[in-house]
Design a protein around this motif. Structure first.
Motif, short mmCIF file in Angstrom:
data_model
loop_
_atom_site.label_atom_id
_atom_site.label_comp_id
_atom_site.label_asym_id
_atom_site.label_seq_id
_atom_site.Cartn_x
_atom_site.Cartn_y
_atom_site.Cartn_z
N ASP A 230 2.69 11.32 -7.82
CA ASP A 230 1.35 11.62 -7.32
C ASP A 230 0.76 12.87 -7.95
O ASP A 230 -0.46 13.08 -7.87
CB ASP A 230 1.36 11.74 -5.79
N ARG A 272 9.54 9.16 -7.40
CA ARG A 272 8.78 8.83 -6.19
C ARG A 272 8.34 10.11 -5.47
O ARG A 272 9.09 11.08 -5.38
CB ARG A 272 9.69 8.00 -5.27
N ARG A 275 7.42 12.05 1.12
CA ARG A 275 6.43 11.89 2.20
C ARG A 275 5.88 13.23 2.67
O ARG A 275 4.80 13.29 3.27
CB ARG A 275 7.06 11.11 3.36
N ARG A 328 -2.53 6.52 0.76
CA ARG A 328 -1.22 6.99 0.29
C ARG A 328 -0.33 7.34 1.48
O ARG A 328 0.88 7.09 1.47
CB ARG A 328 -1.37 8.22 -0.61
N CYS A 331 0.91 4.04 3.15
CA CYS A 331 1.93 3.36 2.33
C CYS A 331 3.24 4.13 2.30
O CYS A 331 4.32 3.54 2.39
CB CYS A 331 1.42 3.17 0.90
N GLY A 332 3.17 5.44 2.17
CA GLY A 332 4.37 6.22 1.91
C GLY A 332 5.00 6.87 3.12
O GLY A 332 6.18 7.26 3.06
N HIS A 335 6.10 4.08 8.22
CA HIS A 335 7.04 2.98 8.08
C HIS A 335 7.48 2.56 9.49
O HIS A 335 8.39 3.14 10.06
CB HIS A 335 8.26 3.41 7.24
N ASP A 375 2.41 3.00 -6.37
CA ASP A 375 3.87 2.88 -6.41
C ASP A 375 4.33 1.62 -7.12
O ASP A 375 5.51 1.48 -7.46
CB ASP A 375 4.44 2.91 -4.98
N ASP A 384 12.78 3.25 -5.28
CA ASP A 384 11.58 3.14 -4.44
C ASP A 384 11.83 2.22 -3.25
O ASP A 384 12.77 1.43 -3.23
CB ASP A 384 10.42 2.60 -5.26
N SER A 385 10.95 2.34 -2.26
CA SER A 385 11.08 1.57 -1.03
C SER A 385 10.13 0.38 -1.02
O SER A 385 8.98 0.48 -1.46
CB SER A 385 10.77 2.47 0.18
N ASN A 388 6.66 0.86 0.56
CA ASN A 388 5.54 1.47 -0.16
C ASN A 388 4.68 0.44 -0.87
O ASN A 388 3.49 0.67 -1.09
CB ASN A 388 6.09 2.47 -1.20
N SER A 436 7.97 -5.04 -8.82
CA SER A 436 7.40 -5.05 -7.46
C SER A 436 7.28 -6.47 -6.93
O SER A 436 7.70 -6.77 -5.81
CB SER A 436 6.02 -4.38 -7.46
#
Length: 1017
Positions: A230, A272, A275, A328, A331-332, A335, A375, A384-385, A388, A436
């Motif tokens: 970012d 990444r 958060r 952002r 998404c990040g 959860h 992402d 990465d998750s 995201n 992805s």
């Protein structure tokens, strides 16, 4: 304190309040502390006051806290006394200002917006003094203060706060540079705020921001590097500023000038963003409101909350830039837990869809789409998750039917960003997007992408571009991929995607990046399920008043008639008339209203058991004679290409949104009704027509609802579901887990009978191993039931024998015991023996020894040949090649030491019984071969095992050779040349085969050596 002119209510000096507000507890407490300090210091000199305060704080922690908070409150409310109070505070505090720091953090997070203007100014002054004094923990307070600077807000108060904090950072730059996190957070904050300060009147302040960020980026780049990808996004937004252009040139072409450890922009983009940074650009109030919406607001009831948020934070032209921060953050950071995902709480994709559709600026819209897909561009499944990237695909999926333009613009952006984001890295971006999409399918966020990418609602040019960019995802579903043996099949986010429309149909295995949820100390996740007692429903008359007046007259009349009738047959007749009206001339805008009416009228039909107590043809037909079944029957009688068919299907899809149980009732009708014979494919058309638009998702949701409502019906439907939808049911363990989680032993036996009779297939060869590995985390009865159902099938055991690689004796006793009993019935194959021997040796793990002992007593010759082959292969292969010889994975390694340990355990187990296993020629030949080439440590460790081979050698050699044997033994003659030793061993084996004349003995020895060599080959 001045009385309020309205009601005489005292107005606090700390917080702004109205006459209707209750007195704030924090403010009351701080005022009490002020009273204590004032009473102690009244009419005293400064020295006496200081002595009195010092004496009081020494009495205990409570008194210490009272004095510190009293002085701190005076600091905020009495600017004229601020210097003296801060001096006294530094003198009397005994905890390094910890009490004050905690209270400042609390005020910043909870009360900052309510602070009086004077107190707000003083609070910033206090923070500046704490930083000047180098108080430990002041950096945390300063970062919390930065969080209060709102993005997209150019009001005078917000600009003052932004400039005040920047002044503190610039004045105390040397102190700032000591904290890597503060450096990164400051750069992240002011790079983002620069975007809002582009007007001419803010040019001087913007230049200060630029100078500050450039200096930190050039001096402490690796501290800024921890921001992750970012940082690049923020730098892109300000790239046209001259100083930033120069930084970009170095970033792209001379990365080493920024830091020797920095290799280039790809390194940064592959990292990444934490958060912490994504959350720092939302004020605590924004964050609280967003978290409330994503955890407490029901889907369908969000409009007033969104309207409030819009008015508060997104109503001005400048505030459009805030949308990127919100997306952002969602998404990040947001959860949701399993409980939220399985409920009807507002899903993340719906909020993002709202943010995109209400965007009024083209530039802001493009930036918002980039924030959504950011992402994706360099996505790596290892780093990465899935959480995201999940919102973007779900926004496109759920917008396809109600807002196809939104889906189209996002798909178009996804295609065009690949070559346009940064041309030199086009291949990496393409791979990131491909990763992805692949991961989305693996985790079953969407079962298939073809319905999304090749949807007729998209224009031809876009569909063509999607087929060109992503041909792998535009075709029909591919068969399931091979199970990776090096790790258990990932189950963490199988079903996390679903919201109220996509309700979570099975969250028993779903875990997300929730920090608090951990695997227990054995590495195994156990969940003890609670199945609630079904509610006792009280029949209340259906209330359709809010909806019925919106219907046209003929339809309204029939609906009211349906409400009045109580006789089931008459209701069915009226319902048929309603269906006829729908098919004749029906305004599609009334579809939702009619569905609401029918859902309310039929709510009683969806309560209680559906399946009759005694299942006969008559009882089944009677059970489907309900008004709602009239819709099903009409669909069954129509051709799918008929326009009436699609109208009625849309009606059913609307009804499904109001009453989700309609899905499994349709499945029941298609199986139970004679009129629906052979029409099970109708359900697929229904699934495609729903808002979900996906057969797999819809089917799993409906079966989950059925599982919760009626287990008998679930078992009744199971054979049909598996046979009609094999691609959706056999590739993973979702449905199987639903079934074994609730069935009892009788129902298990019935399902096994269905399997044995050929009515039900629950496993197939290409996916059974995957499913059994998934089942290792299920409850004990669930696992035993799964194995019983597997054993009822005629699938060769060798298909699933690699599961042994995953089984640990303390964590997987259910699977081990079932496998042990099944292996007991099998003749050993070389693959079976290899997998059994590849298990790690542990004194308490008796699995390998027990099955080897059984095979040694029942199939000793077969077992001996397999062990000989494996021993010689492992002994001859170089150690590096041993790890590569397995085609399945590195877990299939079988080391020589492991085999010898297991054989030694078997030898000890057989020592007290009459068993000739270790007297077999193949075993002894193999032991000889291993002994000849292994090192001294192994010879000493397994000396008793090798002694068996020596006895065999002694009993078969000629007398002359026997006398020479001790001299050539590896134990008695270390310096003997290997060729001589090998020749003597070979002579002993060849001498037993034939008797030749003495002059030919050396040739026979060489032949013997070759023979052993050929065994190893």
């Amino acid at each position: 304190m001045e009385p309020s002119p309205a009601k005489g209510k005292p107005q606090g000096r700390l917080l702004v309040s109205t006459t209707l507000d209750a007195k704030d507890e924090l403010e009351e407490r701080l005022e009490r502390c002020v009273g204590i300090v004032t009473s102690m210091t009244n009419a005293l000199s400064e020295r006496e006051a200081n002595d009195a305060l010092t004496a009081h704080v020494c009495k205990g922690p409570q008194q210490h806290e009272e004095v510190c908070l009293g002085l701190f409150t005076l600091l905020l409310t009495e600017p004229s006394q601020a210097q003296r109070c801060y001096r006294d505070l530094t003198l009397v505090n005994r905890d390094g200002m910890n009490v004050v720091l905690m209270k400042i953090n609390q005020i910043l997070m909870e009360k900052f917006l309510k602070l009086q203007d004077v107190c707000r100014t003083q609070l910033v002054w206090v923070v500046r003094e704490l930083v000047k004094s180098g108080v430990i923990g002041a950096d945390g307070v300063l970062m919390t203060l930065m969080k209060q600077i709102a993005g997209g807000d150019v009001s005078s108060k917000n600009l003052w706060l932004a400039e005040s904090v920047l002044d503190i950072l610039m004045e105390q730059k040397e102190w700032v540079l000591k904290s890597g996190m503060l450096v990164a957070m400051s750069v992240y904050t002011y790079l983002r705020l620069m975007v809002d300060h582009g007007t001419p009147n803010l040019a001087p302040f913007r230049q200060k921001e630029v100078d500050f960020c450039i200096s930190l980026l050039r001096e402490k780049f690796m501290d800024c590097y921890i921001i992750g990808r970012d940082l690049v996004r923020l730098l892109q937004n300000v790239a046209r500023i001259p100083e930033m252009e120069l930084l970009w040139k170095d970033l792209l072409h001379n990365p080493q000038t920024l830091s020797p450890q920095f290799t280039g922009v790809l390194q940064l983009l592959s990292s990444r963003t934490s958060r912490k940074f994504l959350a720092c650009r939302l004020t605590p109030d924004m964050e609280t409101k967003l978290l409330f919406m994503t955890s407490r607001v029901r889907f369908g009831q969000q409009k007033r909350y969104q309207d409030w948020f819009q008015r508060q934070y997104l109503s001005t032209a400048e505030s459009q830039s805030l949308r990127c921060d919100l997306i952002r953050y969602i998404c990040g950071v947001v959860h949701p837990s399993n409980e939220v995902l399985s409920s009807d709480i507002l899903p993340r994709w719906a909020i993002i869809g709202w943010l995109l559709t209400t965007c009024t600026s083209n530039v802001a819209a493009s930036n918002a789409k980039l924030a959504l897909f950011y992402d994706w561009l360099f996505f790596s499944p290892e780093k990465d998750s899935i959480m995201n990237i999940e919102p973007a695909i779900l926004v496109m999926h759920h917008s396809m039917k109600p807002h196809p333009a939104i889906t189209a613009t996002l798909l178009d952006f996804m295609c065009r960003i690949i070559p346009q984001f940064f041309p030199p890295l086009e291949s990496q971006v393409r791979q990131g997007v491909f990763n992805s999409l692949t991961f989305i399918m693996e985790k079953r966020v969407l079962a298939h992408l073809a319905p999304l990418f090749d949807n007729p609602k998209l224009d031809r040019e876009l569909r063509s571009m999607l087929r060109e960019r992503f041909p792998e995802f535009c075709s029909s579903p591919s068969p399931p991929t091979e199970v990776k043996m090096e790790e258990s099949v990932p189950l963490e986010i199988d079903n996390h995607v679903l919201d109220k429309e996509d309700g979570c149909y099975d969250n028993t295995e779903a875990t997300f990046s929730d920090d608090e949820e951990e695997v227990n100390n054995k590495g195994k996740k156990r969940e003890f399920r609670f199945h609630p007692i079904k509610e006792t429903y009280i029949d209340e008359p259906a209330d359709i008043t809010p909806y019925v007046d919106q219907l046209d007259e003929p339809l309204k009349e029939k609906v009211l008639q349906l409400q009045k009738e109580s006789d089931m047959e008459v209701q069915c007749e009226v319902m048929q008339e309603i269906v006829d009206l729908i098919l004749e001339d029906f305004d599609s805008e009334q579809m939702s209203t009619l569905a609401s009416c029918l859902a309310e009228l039929f709510k009683g039909h969806f309560r209680g058991d559906v399946l009759p107590d005694e299942i006969t043809e008559e009882s089944l037909e009677e059970s489907v004679c309900k008004p709602v079944c009239l819709v099903f029957r009409n669909l069954c009688q129509m051709q799918e290409d008929n326009s009436s068919f699609s109208v009625l299907l849309d009606m059913l899809a609307e009804l499904y949104q109001k009453q989700p149980k309609i899905g499994y009732h349709l499945l029941y009708y298609l199986k139970a009704s004679k009129a629906a014979a052979g029409k099970m494919n109708l359900y697929e058309a229904f699934a495609q027509a729903t808002a979900l638009g996906d057969l797999h998702t819809c089917l799993m949701m409906d079966m989950k609802a059925c599982q919760e409502d009626d287990v008998r019906l679930l078992c009744y439907l199971t054979p049909s579901i598996y046979s009609e939808f094999p691609d959706e049911t056999l590739r993973s363990g979702e449905l199987l887990n639903m079934i074994v989680a609730v069935i009892d032993s009788t129902q298990l036996q019935e399902l096994m009978c269905h399997v044995m009779m050929g009515n039900l297939v629950m496993f197939r060869k290409d996916s059974v191993l995957n499913i059994l590995i998934q089942s290792l985390d299920w409850e004990t009865f669930e696992q035993y039931s799964t194995w019983q159902l597997f054993l009822a099938h005629s699938i060769p055991l060798e298909t699933i024998i690699p599961i042994l690689q995953h089984l640990k004796y303390k964590e997987h006793p259910e699977a081990l015991s079932c496998l042990l009993l099944q292996l007991r019935r099998e003749k050993p194959t070389e693959e079976m023996v290899k997998m059994v021997l590849s298990r790690p040796c542990h004194p308490e793990d008796q699995f390998t020894t027990s099955i080897l002992r059984h095979w040694a007593s029942k199939h000793d010759d077969l077992l001996g040949e397999h062990i000989k082959a494996l021993l010689i292969k492992n002994n001859n292969l170089p150690r590096k090649r041993q790890s590569l010889r397995s085609s399945s994975s590195k877990l299939a390694q079988l080391t020589l030491e492991q085999m010898l340990e297991h054989l030694d355990n078997l030898r000890l187990n057989l020592i007290n019984i009459k068993n000739n296993f270790f007297t077999q020629t193949p075993i002894l030949q193999a032991l000889q071969h291993v002994q000849a080439s292994c090192d001294e440590a192994h010879k000493m460790r397994f000396s008793d095992l090798f002694a068996l081979a020596e006895e065999y050698e002694d009993s078969t050699k000629p007398p002359k050779s026997r006398r020479k044997a001790p001299a050539s033994s590896p134990r008695s003659r270390k310096g003997a040349a290997p060729p001589t030793n090998n020749e003597e061993e070979s002579a002993s084996s060849s001498a037993s085969e034939e008797e030749d004349s003495k002059p030919k003995a050396p040739k026979r020895k060489r032949k013997g050596s070759s023979a052993v060599g050929s065994d190893s080959d």
